[in-house]
Design a protein around this motif. Structure first.
Motif, mmCIF file in Angstrom:
data_model
loop_
_atom_site.group_PDB
_atom_site.id
_atom_site.type_symbol
_atom_site.label_atom_id
_atom_site.label_comp_id
_atom_site.label_asym_id
_atom_site.label_seq_id
_atom_site.Cartn_x
_atom_site.Cartn_y
_atom_site.Cartn_z
ATOM 1 N N LYS A 1 0.833 -1.179 0.000
ATOM 2 C CA LYS A 1 0.000 0.000 0.000
ATOM 3 C C LYS A 1 0.877 1.240 0.000
ATOM 4 O O LYS A 1 1.922 1.280 0.644
ATOM 5 N N TYR A 2 0.440 2.252 -0.774
ATOM 6 C CA TYR A 2 1.180 3.518 -0.800
ATOM 7 C C TYR A 2 0.249 4.593 -0.282
ATOM 8 O O TYR A 2 -0.865 4.743 -0.779
ATOM 9 N N ILE A 3 0.678 5.283 0.756
ATOM 10 C CA ILE A 3 -0.148 6.389 1.235
ATOM 11 C C ILE A 3 0.690 7.656 1.336
ATOM 12 O O ILE A 3 1.904 7.609 1.520
ATOM 13 N N VAL A 4 0.001 8.779 1.140
ATOM 14 C CA VAL A 4 0.668 10.064 1.291
ATOM 15 C C VAL A 4 0.033 10.751 2.488
ATOM 16 O O VAL A 4 -1.191 10.842 2.573
ATOM 17 N N VAL A 5 0.892 11.184 3.424
ATOM 18 C CA VAL A 5 0.381 11.819 4.639
ATOM 19 C C VAL A 5 1.100 13.134 4.882
ATOM 20 O O VAL A 5 2.170 13.384 4.329
ATOM 21 N N ARG A 6 0.479 13.982 5.712
ATOM 22 C CA ARG A 6 1.139 15.209 6.127
ATOM 23 C C ARG A 6 2.433 14.856 6.835
ATOM 24 O O ARG A 6 2.474 13.945 7.647
ATOM 25 N N ASN A 7 3.496 15.565 6.530
ATOM 26 C CA ASN A 7 4.794 15.244 7.103
ATOM 27 C C ASN A 7 4.980 15.959 8.430
ATOM 28 O O ASN A 7 5.681 16.946 8.530
ATOM 29 N N ASN A 8 4.314 15.450 9.478
ATOM 30 C CA ASN A 8 4.580 16.041 10.790
ATOM 31 C C ASN A 8 5.001 14.977 11.800
ATOM 32 O O ASN A 8 4.643 15.013 12.964
ATOM 33 N N PHE A 9 5.787 14.024 11.273
ATOM 34 C CA PHE A 9 6.347 12.995 12.155
ATOM 35 C C PHE A 9 7.541 13.566 12.896
ATOM 36 O O PHE A 9 8.343 14.298 12.331
ATOM 37 N N SER A 10 7.660 13.181 14.138
ATOM 38 C CA SER A 10 8.856 13.580 14.894
ATOM 39 C C SER A 10 10.029 12.735 14.397
ATOM 40 O O SER A 10 9.848 11.722 13.725
ATOM 41 N N GLU A 11 11.242 13.170 14.765
ATOM 42 C CA GLU A 11 12.423 12.467 14.274
ATOM 43 C C GLU A 11 12.452 11.014 14.761
ATOM 44 O O GLU A 11 12.789 10.102 14.026
ATOM 45 N N SER A 12 12.061 10.847 16.022
ATOM 46 C CA SER A 12 12.102 9.476 16.575
ATOM 47 C C SER A 12 11.084 8.582 15.870
ATOM 48 O O SER A 12 11.349 7.413 15.599
#
Lengths: 300, 246
Positions: free
Chosen positions: A249-260
């Protein structure tokens, strides 16, 4: 200083709102890309800015004045699109010399140089030009006029790839020589993203986002892997787009992941890839998360 | 007129000179119309012949009316054409407002009226000269055959006023028609109806006679100028809120 200030701007056609409660500002001497799908309200917005259309509600100022029918605004801007019309009796060279009378900063060297470079015959009549050549000629007027506010509405209509590249380069070179406020509306964000400083994305007449292009490049991230592998990461994120390819599966999400979190995603076997800016815009303005595929898969 | 800004006058001036070169076709069409009218006037002169015994008399009438008639029609069409969407859009490719666009059109119309009045009177003189040289009998009678310079100037002046009046009417009608597609059919129909009503009821068109029957040049001037101002003001008000749809 803001060249354009706009709040709650609305333009109604019958029962349809072509521009709906739009608020934004555009600062001086920036190149802004106006992006949006067909019918998103780009041209309507630009024509309100240019003083061609009357707003239905809200507030808009261009150089601190209401642009509709205002000579002081009209003197400072030029609106370039593929429907610019010129008297049929005039040859291209005559149109250029007429334009020079209207624009105090007119650059004859650039106008003549570009006419020659794009092999436009000075004695030719505008109405006999091909679509791409007419766009090229209009673009020359836009560049040479050196207006404090230059608006290009889909300027590359009909231009071939080589001319488009030349145009973007000419635009940038001329901008560096004489900075001014430029708004460029286009469908081809990937072609112009190197040119732009800001992107204003419209959806259904409203603002979807307005960001510096550098931020838009990191706005979203693509994740691909087995569905169960990233189920834990996407509970509370905004999914912009998803696609099923076999069992991947390929999903596109808002990039607000923390570094960890990014590290954990990397270790779980899920692949993280950047998403091109024009894809981001397409996903943000899509009516449906699954895209066109959904239409075809519905029966399954 | 304080609602017109200084910069608007400046823009209108630039547009006026732009239009003089861009719409030179108007002048060419004027000369063609007048040439055709000249040919018709000369070829279409009325001839009456009487012969009594050995004496035969041929009377030929030549009139310059057609020359001026053609010029009036030309003026009306050109003025109405200037209000059409294409012509308006041409203005908005460069610096323009509705007001500057109208002002430059009015200046252009004044210029066209002036050229039209001078050339139509001059063509009338040309017709006289042609008749003089081509009729084999040298007896020319006519109270208007010889024009003194003051008469010629008065003629040009009156012709200019008539042309300006017709242009202003054409411009206003053009501007009204631009408001909605239905009006393209409706306005000519209403005008035609009004004309035929006047003709059947009064045997003349009173609002035309209002101008044509005026004997005093001063009164005629005042009447025309006030009508022209009203027509142009009407056209300006109508077009000032129009959006530019190109």
């Amino acid at each position: 200083m803001n060249v354009i200030e706009c709040s709650g701007l609305t333009k109604v056609y019958g029962s349809r709102k072509a521009v709906n409660d739009l608020s934004f500002t555009i600062a001086e001497n920036k190149i802004t890309g106006l992006i949006g799908r067909n019918g998103a309200g780009k041209t309507t917005l630009l024509k309100i800015i240019a003083g061609y259309y009357r707003k239905s509600a809200g507030k808009i100022t261009v150089f601190s004045k209401n642009p509709f029918n205002n000579i002081q605004v009209a003197e400072k801007l030029i609106f370039v699109d593929d429907r610019m019309s010129f008297p049929p009796a005039l040859a291209l060279s005559e149109i250029l010399s007429s334009a020079a009378a209207f624009y105090p900063h007119w650059n004859k060297r650039i106008a003549d140089g570009l006419l020659n470079y794009f092999q436009l015959e000075p004695k030719e009549k505008h109405q006999y030009l091909s679509k791409g050549m007419a766009s090229t000629f209009n673009m020359i007027i836009g560049l040479a006029s050196r207006c404090p506010l230059t608006i290009y509405d889909e300027p590359t209509t009909g231009m071939d790839a080589a001319v488009r590249k030349d145009f973007y380069r000419a635009l940038l070179k001329d901008y560096i020589e004489q900075p001014r406020t430029i708004i460029l509306s286009s469908h081809l964000l990937n072609e112009i993203e190197d040119l732009l400083e800001d992107v204003l994305l419209l959806r259904g007449g409203s603002k979807e986002l307005q960001l510096p292009i550098a931020e838009l490049k990191h706005y979203a991230v693509g994740l691909s892997g087995r569905e169960e592998a990233f189920a834990e990461f996407i509970n509370d994120v905004d999914i912009l787009h998803q696609k099923q390819m076999g069992n991947v599966k390929y999903i596109v999400v808002r990039n607000n992941f923390s570094e960890s979190l990014q590290k954990r995603i990397g270790m779980s076997g899920v692949e993280m890839t950047p998403v091109a800016t024009d894809d981001v815009c397409v996903y943000l303005t899509a009516g449906n998360k699954g895209g066109i595929d959904d239409v075809f898969h519905r029966s399954e | 007129m304080s609602f017109i800004e200084v910069n608007e006058w400046k823009a209108a001036k630039k547009q006026f000179f732009y239009k003089l070169t861009a719409y030179k076709g108007f002048f060419i069409s004027l000369f063609i119309a007048q040439f055709v009218a000249l040919v018709f006037s000369y070829g279409g002169g009325m001839h009456t012949s009487i012969s009594v015994d050995l004496v035969s008399l041929t009377v030929s009438f030549y009139s310059g009316d057609m020359l001026f008639g053609f010029t009036l029609i030309w003026a009306f069409i050109v003025a109405a054409k200037l209000t059409s969407e294409n012509y308006r859009n041409n203005d908005f490719s460069f610096v323009s407002t509705r007001i500057s666009s109208n002002l430059s059109n009015i200046a252009l119309i004044a210029t066209l009226s002036f050229v039209g009045s001078v050339t139509s009177l001059m063509a009338g003189v040309l017709l006289r000269v042609i008749v003089y040289f081509t009729t084999d009998i040298g007896m020319i009678y006519g109270k208007n055959y010889l024009l003194s310079p003051p008469e010629l100037l008065t003629g040009i002046y009156a012709a200019f006023l008539y042309l300006a009046l017709v242009c202003a009417a054409g411009y206003l009608i053009g501007a009204v028609v631009q408001m909605h597609k239905v009006l393209i059919v409706l306005v000519p129909a209403v005008l035609f109806g009004l004309v035929s009503y006047e003709l059947t009821k009064f045997g003349t068109i009173r609002w035309v006679e209002y101008f044509t029957s005026e004997g005093s040049l001063l009164m005629f001037t005042l009447k025309v100028i006030s009508a022209v101002l009203i027509f142009f003001a009407g056209a300006l008000v109508l077009s000032n809120r129009l959006e530019v749809r190109r």
